[in-house]
Design a protein around this motif. Structure first.
Motif, PDB file in Angstrom:
ATOM      1  N   PRO A  54       0.687  -1.294  -0.100  1.00 15.20           N
ATOM      2  CA  PRO A  54      -0.117   0.018   0.289  1.00 15.20           C
ATOM      3  C   PRO A  54       0.817   1.162  -0.001  1.00 15.20           C
ATOM      4  O   PRO A  54       2.071   1.393   0.521  1.00 15.20           O
ATOM      5  N   ALA A  55       0.262   2.103  -0.613  1.00 15.90           N
ATOM      6  CA  ALA A  55       0.876   3.592  -0.422  1.00 15.90           C
ATOM      7  C   ALA A  55      -0.143   4.808  -0.646  1.00 15.90           C
ATOM      8  O   ALA A  55      -1.278   4.163  -1.408  1.00 15.90           O
ATOM      9  N   TRP A  56       0.039   6.014  -0.302  1.00 11.54           N
ATOM     10  CA  TRP A  56      -0.882   7.051  -0.437  1.00 11.54           C
ATOM     11  C   TRP A  56      -0.166   8.326  -0.803  1.00 11.54           C
ATOM     12  O   TRP A  56       0.727   8.641   0.144  1.00 11.54           O
ATOM     13  N   TYR A  61      -4.225  10.481  -3.735  1.00 13.02           N
ATOM     14  CA  TYR A  61      -4.504   9.070  -4.318  1.00 13.02           C
ATOM     15  C   TYR A  61      -4.150   8.277  -3.313  1.00 13.02           C
ATOM     16  O   TYR A  61      -2.990   8.512  -2.495  1.00 13.02           O
ATOM     17  N   LEU A  62      -4.631   6.752  -3.276  1.00 11.10           N
ATOM     18  CA  LEU A  62      -4.253   5.824  -2.452  1.00 11.10           C
ATOM     19  C   LEU A  62      -4.432   4.503  -3.183  1.00 11.10           C
ATOM     20  O   LEU A  62      -5.408   4.460  -4.056  1.00 11.10           O
ATOM     21  N   GLY A  63      -3.366   3.771  -3.074  1.00 10.07           N
ATOM     22  CA  GLY A  63      -3.376   2.569  -3.786  1.00 10.07           C
ATOM     23  C   GLY A  63      -2.739   1.489  -3.083  1.00 10.07           C
ATOM     24  O   GLY A  63      -2.021   1.459  -1.958  1.00 10.07           O
ATOM     25  N   VAL A  64      -3.007  -0.053  -3.747  1.00  9.46           N
ATOM     26  CA  VAL A  64      -2.534  -0.963  -3.087  1.00  9.46           C
ATOM     27  C   VAL A  64      -2.465  -2.190  -4.302  1.00  9.46           C
ATOM     28  O   VAL A  64      -3.218  -2.253  -4.932  1.00  9.46           O
ATOM     29  N   LYS A  65      -1.210  -2.884  -4.180  1.00 10.36           N
ATOM     30  CA  LYS A  65      -1.048  -3.854  -5.174  1.00 10.36           C
ATOM     31  C   LYS A  65      -0.895  -5.282  -4.270  1.00 10.36           C
ATOM     32  O   LYS A  65      -0.372  -5.280  -3.377  1.00 10.36           O
ATOM     33  N   SER A  84      -2.211  -7.335  -9.392  1.00 15.13           N
ATOM     34  CA  SER A  84      -3.619  -6.323  -9.512  1.00 15.13           C
ATOM     35  C   SER A  84      -3.301  -5.017  -8.853  1.00 15.13           C
ATOM     36  O   SER A  84      -2.787  -5.370  -7.582  1.00 15.13           O
ATOM     37  N   TYR A  85      -3.740  -3.957  -9.339  1.00 11.22           N
ATOM     38  CA  TYR A  85      -3.284  -2.715  -8.703  1.00 11.22           C
ATOM     39  C   TYR A  85      -4.744  -2.047  -8.421  1.00 11.22           C
ATOM     40  O   TYR A  85      -5.423  -1.877  -9.495  1.00 11.22           O
ATOM     41  N   MET A  86      -5.098  -1.539  -7.246  1.00 13.51           N
ATOM     42  CA  MET A  86      -6.265  -0.919  -7.247  1.00 13.51           C
ATOM     43  C   MET A  86      -5.799   0.459  -6.638  1.00 13.51           C
ATOM     44  O   MET A  86      -5.234   0.821  -5.665  1.00 13.51           O
TER      45      MET A  86
END
Length: 325
Positions: A54-56, A61-65, A84-86
């Protein structure tokens, strides 16, 4: 919400734009918790690895792979890394994009290597040697060609047929003279840049082979038990990493050299934070051997996912609409 398949993700991540997106993210920073790293058994073969990253950027933006690494996939004709990346809005939590993580990972990994080479490789570096024939090989060639005037690329792999196939793919795509090498030592001795992307447990690139002025880019060996170079290579080089916290704990080339005494933590001159913020000016002598070890960071995924989303969203907005009747 946008859904970007491998082709759409690739199209949205131009190499130069991606290198610059990574440069900006390392320079400006983001929130990046320690990634989750779990091994899982695959009956009859080497363990796989599950990664949650995770990182933001607060308010943006905020995302997690979610990624898996399965070494045995090579025998099945499948990529070792699948993911997959959200990507979400960090202010509302709204999901903005679902991005193909395999393509995202391959391109951001190669772009991080190119970013490091932009600081560490000689400006006139022309001969790139790629060690490994997996998915990253062609990506590394394209990324390095973005930052250095490459005129020759050599590919080596344990499977000579695969090496020839990858060399042909790179030649066709980049228009740069590319050939497969039967002998790794001979290729390395003539290299300006050596880029390794393997899952090797034992050193492939020996320090005694490295010519003066060479830049070594180590992408594989993401576990402490893995290694692509020997102690001599690390001892001869000026050493840099993508992130200190990651590489000094997980990168086998660094971890094992620290354990043997060939390297101390103080010998690591800087990471990509330092390089992009000019905290570690690199005054390079022509004879210096430089070595960059990456293990990957959620920051890189976030930067790539934002670029992919914003590029794809802009293209969607610009697409002509059929008139309403």
């Amino acid at each position: 919400m946008l859904q970007l398949d491998p082709q759409a993700t690739r199209a949205a991540l131009d190499w130069r734009a991606l290198v610059e997106a990574l440069r900006a993210m390392f320079r400006d920073g983001c929130e990046m918790p320690v990634r989750h790293h779990h091994d899982f058994a695959v009956p009859g073969e080497a363990d796989g690895t599950l990664l949650l990253m995770p990182a933001w950027v607060p308010g943006k933006y905020l995302g997690v792979k979610l990624a898996t690494v399965v070494p045995g996939n090579g025998t099945r004709g499948l990529p070792a890394v699948m993911a997959s990346y959200m990507l979400s809005d960090a202010g509302t939590g709204e999901l903005k994009a679902l991005v193909d993580g395999g393509e995202l990972t391959a391109r951001r990994t190669a772009a991080a290597s190119a970013l490091a080479a932009d600081y560490l490789a000689r400006a006139d570096a022309r001969h790139l040697v790629i060690v490994g024939t997996g998915r990253l090989a062609a990506n590394l060639a394209a990324a390095h060609a973005t930052v250095r005037p490459l005129s020759r690329i050599t590919v080596w792999g344990r499977d000579a047929e695969k090496a020839r196939a990858v060399a042909g793919e790179i030649s066709d795509t980049l228009g740069i003279f590319t050939q497969a090498a039967d002998d790794l030592e001979s290729a390395v001795r003539e290299a300006d840049i050596v880029s390794a992307a393997t899952l090797s447990e034992t050193p492939l690139i020996l320090g005694e082979w490295l010519p003066e002025g060479c830049h070594v880019d180590l992408v594989g060996a993401f576990k402490p038990s893995m290694r692509e170079t020997d102690d001599a290579a690390v001892a001869r080089a000026r050493v840099f990493v993508d992130t200190r916290d990651g590489a000094l704990k997980e990168g086998g080339d660094i971890v094992q050299a620290l354990a043997s005494g060939a390297l101390s933590a103080d010998d690591v001159e800087g990471d990509l934070y330092d390089l992009t913020r000019a905290a570690t000016p690199v005054l390079r002598e022509a004879s210096d051997i430089t070595l960059f070890k990456s293990v990957g960071a959620a920051l890189e995924d976030l930067a790539a996912a934002i670029l992919a989303y914003e590029t794809a969203a802009a293209a969607e907005r610009a697409r002509p609409r059929a008139p309403m009747v």
